[in-house]
Design an enzyme around this catalytic site. Structure first.
Site, PDB file in Angstrom:
ATOM      1  N   ARG A 188       0.796  -1.218   0.000  1.00  0.00           N
ATOM      2  CA  ARG A 188       0.000   0.000   0.000  1.00  0.00           C
ATOM      3  C   ARG A 188       0.838   1.282   0.000  1.00  0.00           C
ATOM      4  NH1 ARG A 188      -4.648   0.405   4.446  1.00  0.00           N
ATOM      5  NH2 ARG A 188      -5.015  -1.663   3.554  1.00  0.00           N
ATOM      6  N   HIS A 234      -8.101  -3.824  -7.230  1.00  0.00           N
ATOM      7  CA  HIS A 234      -7.870  -3.117  -5.965  1.00  0.00           C
ATOM      8  C   HIS A 234      -9.118  -3.175  -5.097  1.00  0.00           C
ATOM      9  CE1 HIS A 234      -5.168  -0.514  -3.703  1.00  0.00           C
ATOM     10  NE2 HIS A 234      -6.183   0.303  -3.441  1.00  0.00           N
ATOM     11  N   TYR A 272     -18.220  13.017 -13.409  1.00  0.00           N
ATOM     12  CA  TYR A 272     -18.139  14.188 -14.273  1.00  0.00           C
ATOM     13  C   TYR A 272     -16.801  14.292 -15.021  1.00  0.00           C
ATOM     14  CZ  TYR A 272     -22.081  15.678 -11.401  1.00  0.00           C
ATOM     15  OH  TYR A 272     -23.281  15.750 -10.750  1.00  0.00           O
TER      16      TYR A 272
END
Length: 850
Positions: free
Chosen positions: A31, A77, A121
């Site tokens: 990570r 993931h 968006y």
């Protein structure tokens, strides 16, 4: 609880310890920390790979970020969507990443801290530079591992054709450790990678001269060199960042400060708010107004009160706001899945080793493909050579399997070849198609040979890595945004030592000194001279050299060792002083002496150092290979491998296309070229630093040996001097061009009994002055224009009057040296009275052609 289950008592401390260690390693490996090879954390790598698989390349249409996030969550993931989208956004923000890996479209936030729009968006695609990190991933260049649900695979590391970790940096907080790697300029990192490829033993010192320091995307300045030097050498250091501000005069006569660049990771809106807060609290009382006029470029305007000095207020802003910030560098990354703090060389070695492995595996893959295709083409060739029989067998067969078995029984064909032949279309049997098959087969054979050579040679593999880096460098080259300036109090020795001409002498007994050339006055040819140096009993000056104090001097010892020093490091002494022992200045072995000294401005790779030995051996090596000699090494580095009984007599610097002239102790000279100017063929090839040389000159006279090596300058003349104080100045063209290794022609007429031999030879121009040094320490500084030109092979004209028992020992050219303001500092004192000399007697040309 079922009957198969058992309950065992356990210490909760042990359970917590084991669980915490497992959790810590998961955070560290999976990570928080980047891999040193591709510079990416797992989530970053998964995002780029998912976008590649979706076809979001830089030359294709944008697609919604929501689709990318969904693809990453679905296959690679299994964490929250916020973590994936935040990572995607940071990879696209050009004020966070020096070389963005994602091309954004839509609202991706701002340097003011504004958040990006929701992923439904915004749109994104890969940048061209990101595709370089993914290049060749489908050619088995990296290992693939199963994804979290074992439904597909993902790469464990990217091929990474560019050194992403250093060019873009990384930040991460793991358990018990953290990394904070700043971005750097790609040009510098590529140059440093190539330095590691060229010389695996390259020093960190040399790499620090290539990598200047961080290159933050927001620009500004890095103030101070100590922090940069610390983290490059040790992997940890603190660098001070400053924004860029200047003053402007307003129309009303007042003054305003304009901030155009801010430090890395500084929120611009918070900076403006902090300045306004300090003004409101009257901590900064010289400011009248603060305005943020920024658009995509930063422009913060600070109006000053009348009479306030802009520089004073700027310094207050540095002290009291984030306009000056610190960046704590920790070069921590995963090396073989282990966290390791590394210096700049170790990080570059991780990347270079990774690229070597990637290209080796790619070469193996391409070789298999090429051999497989060649195998098919060999079957085609057999079929075309026996076309009528093949057609007959196929027509007589009941089905495909029968045809295959008959063909394999009659001809040496494999099953794959036979199937490929049976799949041939009729038009491929035409003559034109046959020629195409032949041409393709020949090209494959050439390719297979080339690929096998790469797999067999580590040097060819390194050259391939270097070639691909050099191809990418101009494509993604960007000028440095961040300026690096010394902090107050930091300076270089060059800043406090004047750049002036000096004369360096080394005596036979090993005494060395540096003397300003102004202490030597100019005299007429044939003058008696002045005392040039004091010597011990039976000692004499053996080497003389002219240089500038800011230059490097490469010292080459008689045993072929090399060590470079700055000229100002040479102990200074008066003209009449004895100097200091060279053993206290250079670390010489027992019986080792200085054989040659050479002045260079820098160690560039487009120039070559040519060494010559007493036995006529010469060796040519790129000058950049000798940069390591600037380190304070015990005994220096090997410059040339010498045969037993041989010794170095001189060195010169060439461009690779020069002409070189060699002169022997008994007056014979050889002139030859490094490269043929018409064909471009290299006649004198360069080799590595620690290698032997080739024959430069053969000797026809007994007990003769090489004394001088010089580079030919056709705008100059060649001056050859004998121990009798006589000299021959003539054109270089008078020495016939021959092949390297010849016996030469006569340069100067010397007695046959060897009672007088060569004192020296050098290239001179009419405007030059030369220094003449005798065995008894007398020195004469003489203009070259006073030395009349005579024929090659003659006895020469008188250069200096010698006392009884004295002889001319050495000659050297006085170089013109300009100070920092361009003022000529060469001494031109001609107050010494002229000395009348009898006319010189020219001997006849007694040259002997080889």
């Amino acid at each position: 609880m079922s009957s198969s289950e058992k309950v065992a008592p356990a210490n909760i401390t042990d359970i917590m310890q084991t669980a915490y260690i497992d959790y810590s390693m998961s955070v560290i490996i999976s990570r928080a920390l980047p891999d040193a090879r591709d510079g990416l954390k797992p989530v970053q790598r998964r995002i780029l790979y998912a976008m590649l698989r979706e076809g979001l390349l830089h030359n294709r249409a944008f697609d919604k970020c929501a689709g990318v996030v969904g693809e990453v969550l679905k296959n690679y993931h299994p964490h929250g969507d916020a973590s994936v989208y935040d990572t995607l956004v940071r990879l696209a923000q050009n004020w966070v990443v020096r070389y963005p890996l994602i091309d954004p479209q839509g609202n991706f936030g701002s340097v003011d801290g504004d958040p990006p729009a929701a992923y439904r968006y915004t749109e994104a695609r890969l940048t061209a530079i990101a595709e370089e990190l993914l290049r060749d991933i489908d050619e088995e260049t990296v290992d693939f591992v199963a994804n979290y649900k074992e439904s597909t695979t993902e790469p464990s590391v990217l091929p990474s054709a560019l050194p992403n970790l250093l060019m873009n940096g990384s930040t991460g907080i793991a358990v018990g450790m953290a990394t904070n790697i700043p971005p750097h300029n790609l040009d510098e990192i590529i140059d440093a990678s190539i330095a590691v490829l060229d010389d695996p033993d390259v020093s960190v010192d040399h790499l620090c001269t290539i990598v200047k320091g961080p290159d933050f995307p927001t620009g500004g300045q890095v103030v101070g060199l100590a922090g940069i030097d610390s983290y490059l050498r040790t992997g940890r250091g603190i660098v001070r960042m400053r924004g860029r501000a200047h003053t402007e005069e307003m129309k009303n006569g007042g003054e305003q400060i304009v901030i155009t660049e801010i430090p890395y990771n500084v929120n611009r809106a918070n900076l403006v708010s902090r300045i306004a807060e300090l003004v409101t609290d009257k901590i900064l009382d010289g400011i009248r107004d603060v305005r943020d006029e920024s658009d995509e470029n930063t422009r913060i305007v600070i109006e000053l009160k009348r009479g306030e000095q802009g520089r004073v207020v700027i310094n207050q802003l540095f002290q009291k706001t984030a306009l000056e910030s610190s960046f704590g560098v920790t070069l921590l990354a995963l090396d073989n899945k282990r966290p390791k703090q590394m210096n700049i060389k170790e990080l570059l070695e991780c990347y270079v080793d990774h690229r070597r492995e990637v290209l080796y595996r790619r070469t193996e893959y391409r070789l298999r493909k090429a051999e497989d295709r060649a195998h098919i083409l060999e079957g085609y060739k057999i079929a075309l050579d026996n076309l009528d029989d093949f057609v007959r067998i196929i027509r007589a067969s009941a089905n495909r399997d029968e045809a295959r078995e008959k063909l394999m029984a009659r001809y040496p064909l494999s099953e794959r070849q036979t199937n490929a032949i049976l799949d041939l279309r009729l038009y491929q049997l035409t003559g034109l198609e046959r020629e195409k098959i032949e041409a393709e087969y020949m090209e494959l054979m050439r390719l297979i040979e080339e690929l096998r050579a790469i797999l067999a040679s580590d040097q060819l593999l390194r050259d391939l890595v270097k070639k691909e880096l050099l191809e990418l460098k101009p494509k993604y080259s960007r000028p440095r945004r961040c300026e690096i300036v010394p902090a107050e109090g930091e300076f270089r020795m060059e800043d406090v030592i004047a750049n002036e001409g000096c004369i360096i002498t080394v005596s036979h007994a090993g005494m060395i000194k540096r003397t300003p050339d102004s202490e030597y006055r100019a005299q007429r040819r044939g003058g008696k001279g002045i005392i040039g140096t004091d010597t011990y009993q039976e000692d004499f000056v053996e080497h003389l050299f002219t240089a500038s104090t800011h230059d490097y001097i490469i010292f080459v010892t008689s045993s072929g060792q090399c060590l470079a020093k700055k000229v100002y490091d040479v102990p200074e002494g008066a003209r009449t002083s004895k100097g200091k022992s060279v053993s206290s200045f250079l670390r010489l072995g027992d019986g080792e002496k200085i054989a040659a000294m050479l002045c260079v401005k820098d160690f560039s790779d487009d120039r070559f150092l040519v060494m010559a030995t007493k036995r006529g051996v010469i060796k040519k090596t790129p000058l950049s290979d000798y940069f390591g000699t600037t380190r304070n090494l015990e005994g220096g580095l090997i410059g040339i491998n010498l045969a037993e009984g041989d010794a170095v007599i001189g060195t010169v610097v060439t461009t690779g296309s020069d002409e070189i002239i060699l002169v022997s102790h008994q007056g014979l000279a050889v002139r030859f070229r490094e490269r043929d100017p018409e064909s471009g063929e290299v006649l004198f090839r360069a080799t590595g630093r620690a290698t032997s040389g080739v024959t430069g000159m053969r000797f026809k006279l007994d007990d003769d040996h090489l004394d001088v090596i010089e580079v030919v300058d056709h705008t100059a003349r060649f001056l050859v001097a004998s121990e009798a104080g006589l000299g021959v100045r003539t054109r270089f063209e008078d020495y016939r061009l021959i092949n390297r290794g010849g016996t030469g022609v006569w340069a100067i007429d010397l007695p046959e009994d060897n009672s007088i031999n060569l004192a020296g030879a050098l290239s001179v121009k009419d405007e030059d002055e030369i220094m003449l040094l005798t065995a008894k320490g007398q020195s004469v500084r003489c203009p070259v224009k006073d030395i009349r030109e005579v024929s090659r092979g003659s006895k020469g004209v008188k250069l200096v009057d010698l006392a009884d028992g004295d002889k001319l020992l050495a000659i050297a050219r006085i170089v013109e040296v300009k100070d920092e303001d361009g003022v000529d500092t060469t001494d031109t004192d001609e107050t010494a009275p002229p000395t009348d000399l009898p006319p010189a007697t020219d001997a006849s040309d007694t040259s002997t052609e080889p």
